[in-house]
Structures are given as structure tokens and as C-alpha cells.
Design a protein around this motif. Structure first.
Motif, PDB file in Angstrom:
ATOM      1  N   GLY A  75      41.764  44.169  35.156  1.00 25.23           N
ATOM      2  CA  GLY A  75      40.964  42.958  35.275  1.00 25.23           C
ATOM      3  C   GLY A  75      41.768  41.668  35.278  1.00 25.23           C
ATOM      4  N   LYS A  82      45.258  41.860  39.317  1.00 26.35           N
ATOM      5  CA  LYS A  82      46.430  42.489  39.943  1.00 26.35           C
ATOM      6  C   LYS A  82      46.199  42.777  41.432  1.00 26.35           C
ATOM      7  N   THR A  83      45.106  43.457  41.726  1.00 26.92           N
ATOM      8  CA  THR A  83      44.835  43.823  43.120  1.00 26.92           C
ATOM      9  C   THR A  83      44.655  42.579  43.984  1.00 26.92           C
ATOM     10  N   THR A  84      43.882  41.640  43.476  1.00 32.15           N
ATOM     11  CA  THR A  84      43.664  40.389  44.199  1.00 32.15           C
ATOM     12  C   THR A  84      45.001  39.691  44.454  1.00 32.15           C
ATOM     13  N   GLU A 119      39.570  32.977  44.043  1.00 29.49           N
ATOM     14  CA  GLU A 119      39.452  34.366  44.455  1.00 29.49           C
ATOM     15  C   GLU A 119      39.859  34.600  45.908  1.00 29.49           C
TER      16      GLU A 119
HETATM   17  P1  GDP Z   1      42.779  44.076  38.534  1.00 31.04           P
HETATM   18  O1  GDP Z   1      41.928  44.997  37.738  1.00 31.04           O
HETATM   19  O2  GDP Z   1      43.884  43.512  37.699  1.00 31.04           O
HETATM   20  O3  GDP Z   1      43.291  44.640  39.814  1.00 31.04           O
HETATM   21  O4  GDP Z   1      41.860  42.802  38.878  1.00 31.04           O
HETATM   22  P2  GDP Z   1      41.177  42.360  40.253  1.00 31.04           P
HETATM   23  O5  GDP Z   1      42.218  41.945  41.234  1.00 31.04           O
HETATM   24  O6  GDP Z   1      40.209  43.385  40.685  1.00 31.04           O
HETATM   25  O7  GDP Z   1      40.462  41.014  39.771  1.00 31.04           O
HETATM   26  C1  GDP Z   1      39.468  40.992  38.768  1.00 31.04           C
HETATM   27  C2  GDP Z   1      38.516  39.836  39.069  1.00 31.04           C
HETATM   28  O8  GDP Z   1      39.189  38.594  38.899  1.00 31.04           O
HETATM   29  C3  GDP Z   1      37.990  39.842  40.490  1.00 31.04           C
HETATM   30  O9  GDP Z   1      36.630  39.475  40.449  1.00 31.04           O
HETATM   31  C4  GDP Z   1      38.814  38.755  41.181  1.00 31.04           C
HETATM   32  O10 GDP Z   1      38.138  38.168  42.257  1.00 31.04           O
HETATM   33  C5  GDP Z   1      39.038  37.792  40.045  1.00 31.04           C
HETATM   34  N1  GDP Z   1      40.234  36.947  40.228  1.00 31.04           N
HETATM   35  C6  GDP Z   1      41.500  37.342  40.441  1.00 31.04           C
HETATM   36  N2  GDP Z   1      42.344  36.280  40.519  1.00 31.04           N
HETATM   37  C7  GDP Z   1      41.573  35.171  40.346  1.00 31.04           C
HETATM   38  C8  GDP Z   1      41.846  33.744  40.308  1.00 31.04           C
HETATM   39  O11 GDP Z   1      42.984  33.254  40.429  1.00 31.04           O
HETATM   40  N3  GDP Z   1      40.771  32.937  40.093  1.00 31.04           N
HETATM   41  C9  GDP Z   1      39.499  33.412  39.943  1.00 31.04           C
HETATM   42  N4  GDP Z   1      38.516  32.539  39.740  1.00 31.04           N
HETATM   43  N5  GDP Z   1      39.225  34.725  39.954  1.00 31.04           N
HETATM   44  C10 GDP Z   1      40.236  35.600  40.171  1.00 31.04           C
END
Ligand code: GDP
Length: 298
Positions: free
Chosen positions: A108, A111-113, A279
């Protein structure tokens, strides 16, 4: 669409607004220092960085004979910029081919984003990119990365099941064969307290080193800027396990308090290559200490 600076400012000012207004018409006295202390603590700077800043500020006020609160604010700005500038280092491209990066973080954190945003950033800098779907725990993570790769013409190496280290190994060989510029190895989200998973990360790192001498060249940790002092604990733990070369601090457009960067600068000065301010794919910006301090202090 708002500029990233506007979004960063809007995010950081939600919680640090007293840092922006604290000095207006204030007298330079103990009450001001106390208010500043609580504002810095509220902003997640932590006890050590807060004390360091207060001591430095009091010294400046005395030595420079400051009499006006606006000057004190300027002095604080200078101290904060001095503190954060060591974190401002760019991710240097082109030192290795392929440049191999390993990306870690808790679930969360973004990372993926971030990997998606980074791939775009790299492509914009004329780097070909290959992704290794090293999150073999969650099929959804693999899917997400694969879909993203197809949409953006980026090769994604994935396996139905199995060993993340093997996926990383294949990806490195594949990148070598194709002459790819940058490989990003995604890893499953994990908490530093999950010791067996931390061991697995070390193994992935070792195996990447077997596929390519001296690799990974970059080990990045993605941290959620909203998690405050907990983010600091993550930096410590992942740095001890892997030897981090850089950080990406995400979600600074939200309710993040920003002060955690001061704490990182004081206790684990790992370079902040990028910050996440939204995002969308373009919402990744190189960390700029002065711009960041301007956003905090208004
Ligand atoms: P992971 O589990 O680490 O891979 O996390 P994700 O990449 O799936 O991101 C988790 C949530 O955080 C998603 O809803 C993303 O859109 C959100 N997110 C990621 N980076 C940012 C950011 O810089 N700003 C905002 N507002 N949301 C973000």
C-alpha cells in the motif's frame, strides 16, 4: 490541472498550516519556540530533528541578532534547506547497461504505482525499460504490472508461480540479451517485522548479483509520506537488510506532514530520488529541497 507544486503545497499545508502562520506578527519569545516545537512535532519531524532545528534557530537568532519574527522564519527556512539538501540527489542513468534496480516497500505504500510512473519517466529520458514482476504472492500485482506494461510498450517478465528470485534472474538475463537500458525488479510488499520475507528480499538481491556482477545498482524503498515516524522505522529496517541507495516518498499531495524527511535526514540520510504527488503517471517529481521547504513553510 493543478501544478504538482500546488498539489504538494495543498497537501503539506493541511497539517503544517501553523508553520505557515506561526510567525505572523509574533514576538520572539519562549512561547514562539514552544509553538514551533509542537508544530514541528505535529509535522512528524520527530524529537531529534525538532530539537536540532530549535537549537540551531535559537543560535541564529542570537548570533545574527534577529528581532523580527519574519527573519526567524527566514532563518528556519535556511536551516531546513540545509538539513534536507543532502537528501537531494538525482537518480543517475546510464552508468550501467542494463541499470538494475530493485524496488521494495510495505503493502500500500504506492510501489506498483511508482514503478509505473518511473517507467514513464525513464522512457521520457530515452531509456528502454524491462519490468520483473517479482511480487509472486499476489496474482493481482502481477496482472496490474503486466497490463500496465502492455499499455506502455514495456516488456514484463512474469511467471505464473514460483520464486521471485528466479523471476529477477530471468529478467536480468533477458535485459542483457535484448540490450535493455533499465530493469526494475518489483518485489512483494512486506513489513520489516516479517523476518522470513526480509530474508527473501536479501536472497533476491543476492541472486540479482549472480545474474550480473555488482547488481542491483539501485535498491529503492517506496514509503508512504502519510505514515510519519513509521516510515522512518521502515527506512532503517530496509536499509539494514538491503543497503538502500534511494527512496521514493509517495502521497505528499494528501495529508502527509512532510516532516518525516527531516527525521530521515537526521537519522538515515538515504537520498530521496523522487516524491509522489498524485495518482497519475506524471505525478512523480525529483525531490527538490528548496521547493519542498517552500511548500512546508508557505
Ligand atoms: P503498493 O501496494 O505499494 O503497490 O501500492 P499501490 O501502488 O497499489 O498504491 C496504493 C494506493 O496509493 C493506490 O490507490 C494509488 O493510486 C495510491 N497512490 C500511490 N502513490 C500516490 C501518490 O503519490 N499520491 C496519491 N494521492 N496516491 C498515491
Amino acid at each position: 490541472k493543478q501544478s504538482w507544486m500546488t498539489r504538494l503545497k495543498a497537501g503539506l499545508s493541511k497539517t503544517s498550516s501553523n508553520l505557515t502562520t506561526l510567525f505572523v506578527g509574533a514576538r520572539i519569545d519562549d512561547a514562539l519556540y514552544e509553538e514551533l516545537e509542537s508544530a514541528l512535532l505535529m509535522a512528524d519531524a520527530g524529537v531529534d530533528a525538532t530539537q536540532f532545528l530549535l537549537d540551531g534557530l535559537k543560535r541564529k537568532v542570537k548570533n545574527e541578532k534577529l528581532t523580527d519574527a519574519a527573519q526567524v522564519k527566514t532563518a528556519l527556512r535556511t536551516l531546513l534547506i540545509e538539513m534536507l539538501t543532502p537528501l537531494q540527489k538525482p537518480l543517475v542513468l546510464g552508468r550501467h547497461k542494463p541499470l538494475i534496480m530493485m524496488i521494495a516497500g510495505v503493502n500500500g505504500a504506492g510501489k506498483t504505482t511508482t514503478i509505473g510512473k518511473l517507467a514513464k519517466h525513464l522512457q521520457a529520458h530515452h531509456q528502454s525499460v524491462l519490468l520483473a514482476a517479482g511480487d509472486t504472492f499476489r496474482a493481482a500485482a502481477r496482472e496490474q504490472l503486466t497490463v500496465w506494461g502492455q499499455r506502455n510498450n514495456v516488456t514484463v517478465i512474469a511467471q505464473e508461480s514460483g520464486d521471485p528470485a528466479a523471476v529477477a534472474f530471468d529478467a536480468v538475463h533477458s535485459a542483457q540479451a535484448r540490450g535493455t537500458d533499465v530493469v526494475m525488479v518489483d518485489t512483494a510488499g512486506r513489513l520489516p517485522t516479517q523476518l522470513h520475507l526480509m530474508e527473501e528480499l536479501k536472497k533476491i538481491k543476492r541472486v540479482i548479483g549472480k545474474a550480473s556482477d555488482g547488481a542491483p545498482h539501485e535498491v529503492l524503498l517506496v514509503i508512504d509520506g502519510n505514515t510519519g515516524q513509521n516510515a522512518l522505522a521502515q527506512v532503517k529496517a530496509f536499509d539494514e537488510a538491503l543497503g538502500l541507495t534511494g527512496l521514493v516518498v509517495t502521497k505528499l499531495d494528501g495529508t502527509a506532514k512532510g516532516g518525516v524527511l527531516a527525521a530521515i535526514a537526521r537519522t538515515r540520510p538515504v537520498p530521496v530520488y523522487f516524491i509522489g504527488v498524485g495518482e497519475q503517471i506524471e505525478d512523480l517529481q525529483p525531490f527538490d529541497a528548496s521547493a519542498f521547504v517552500d511548500a512546508i513553510l508557505g
